[in-house]
Design an enzyme around this catalytic site. Structure first.
Site, PDB file in Angstrom:
ATOM      1  CD  GLN A 126      -3.063  -0.927   2.396  1.00  0.00           C
ATOM      2  OE1 GLN A 126      -2.657  -0.381   3.380  1.00  0.00           O
ATOM      3  NE2 GLN A 126      -4.175  -1.625   2.132  1.00  0.00           N
ATOM      4  CG  ASP A 129      -1.142   1.448  -5.276  1.00  0.00           C
ATOM      5  OD1 ASP A 129      -1.041   1.923  -6.241  1.00  0.00           O
ATOM      6  OD2 ASP A 129      -2.191   1.327  -5.021  1.00  0.00           O
TER       7      ASP A 129
END
Length: 375
Positions: A126, A129
């Site tokens: 995450q 990203d």
């Protein structure tokens, strides 16, 4: 381990792949960092700020000389990388489907190309990203762009001279950009509704105080929610959604479209007839315009007027907030390389079996190796 940070050469690109903050972090890992002169100018970062962080500043040739890692926002042309070390890592958004010839050229030159937009959407990745970090800013900026074009106020205002009604904003596509657009429009006081082909987004829309607009009791999409992305809609769903959305769009002041399918042209969400149904002064912002557009009549890089409706098609919307977009993008790159950094080896060690590495690696040892490009 020498890291090169290049000035972006693509038209309209304002971002930079490293900031003084991430330069310091790379140096703390034991790397040396070279920054091309002027790389951060359009993101409001002076060369002196990089120098104070410990980077060497020079022209492109000096920056690339012996570089083991080359950081970019958009993929640099292979012919502009002369001087980079053999097997250098090229870490950027590489547009593998749209720029396949460039990917092949990276392979031929012996570079190991790592496409950051191919980052798997898993918990561990995450913080790496780039699509999420940049889409978040794009969703925010889309609402501000709409407000700038809209000739009325967003919130309801009650004055002695009468009441001003709240703007009605409809967000189509509730991914990262769509959710931020909803939140921003709500903060500005608009009456917000939203739709998506993924039924799981209904609760997210409601949690932000917006009204969900969904097709009911119709088969939706193949692979709904796969990898965190929407897939292609079934013909039945497309017909039902078109009927529902047509009636809703005609009542809206502002529509923001955000729908993208990785590796494919953007789905058409709004037809010319639907644009014509909107009242004069309405605004549509098409965040998918660079991938073909969600809106019939949108033009990449332009703001056009069709009848009385303004259609906004800015390119690189996140780059319109260059300083923040660069800061987030640079952290994504550092988080990625830092996660694989081997202190003893003094470099990132990218294991073939790692899910993240397998996802982003396009080329290695002179070959294109990513299964999404070789299938």
């Amino acid at each position: 381990m020498r890291i090169a940070v290049l000035t972006e050469r693509a038209d309209g690109e304002t971002r930079v792949a490293a900031t003084p903050e991430t330069v310091k972090k790379f140096i703390a890992l034991g790397a040396s960092v070279a920054v091309e002169a002027g790389a951060g100018t359009r993101a409001a970062i002076a060369d002196d700020a990089y120098a104070q962080a410990g980077a060497a500043i020079g022209d492109r040739a000096a920056t690339l000389a012996g570089a083991d890692i080359v950081l970019g926002v958009q993929g640099p042309a292979p012919e502009t990388l002369a001087g980079a070390g053999p097997g250098a890592l090229i870490v950027a958004a590489l547009d593998p489907f749209g720029q396949r010839a460039r990917v092949d050229a990276y392979a031929a030159a012996g570079y190991e190309a790592l496409a950051m937009e191919f980052m798997p959407r898993i918990t561990r990745a995450q913080s790496m990203d780039i699509l999420s970090s940049q889409s978040n800013l794009a969703g925010y900026k889309a609402v501000l762009d709409a407000a700038a074009e809209y000739g009325r106020a967003f919130p309801m205002m009650m004055t002695a001279a009468g009441t001003v009604s709240a703007a009605r904003v409809f967000v189509m596509g509730v991914g990262v950009a769509g959710l931020q657009a909803i939140a921003t429009a709500r903060r500005l006081g608009a009456q917000v509704s939203a739709t998506d082909v993924r039924s799981a987004t209904r609760e997210q829309i409601q949690s932000l105080g917006a009204k969900p607009v969904f097709v009911e009791d119709v088969r939706g999409i193949e692979g709904e929610g796969s990898g965190g992305y929407a897939g292609e809609m079934s013909p039945e769903y497309q017909a039902a959604q078109a009927a529902l959305v047509s009636g809703h769009i005609a009542k809206q002041d502002i529509v923001i479209t955000t729908a993208l399918i990785p590796g494919r042209a953007a789905p058409r969400l709004i037809s010319a007839a639907q644009v014509a149904s909107m009242r004069a002064g309405s605004v549509i912002v098409d965040l998918a315009v660079e991938q073909g557009g969600n809106v019939e009549g949108s033009v990449a890089g332009e703001v056009v007027r069709v009848g009385g409706v303004t259609i906004v098609g800015h390119r690189n919307v996140a780059g319109r907030l260059a300083a923040d977009a660069s800061a987030l993008y640079a952290r994504n790159l550092f988080n990625f390389l830092g996660a694989f950094w081997d202190k003893d080896a003094g470099r990132p060690v990218l294991l073939d079996a790692d899910e993240i590495v397998a996802g982003v690696r396009l080329t290695k040892d002179g070959r294109v190796v990513n299964p999404r490009l070789t299938a």
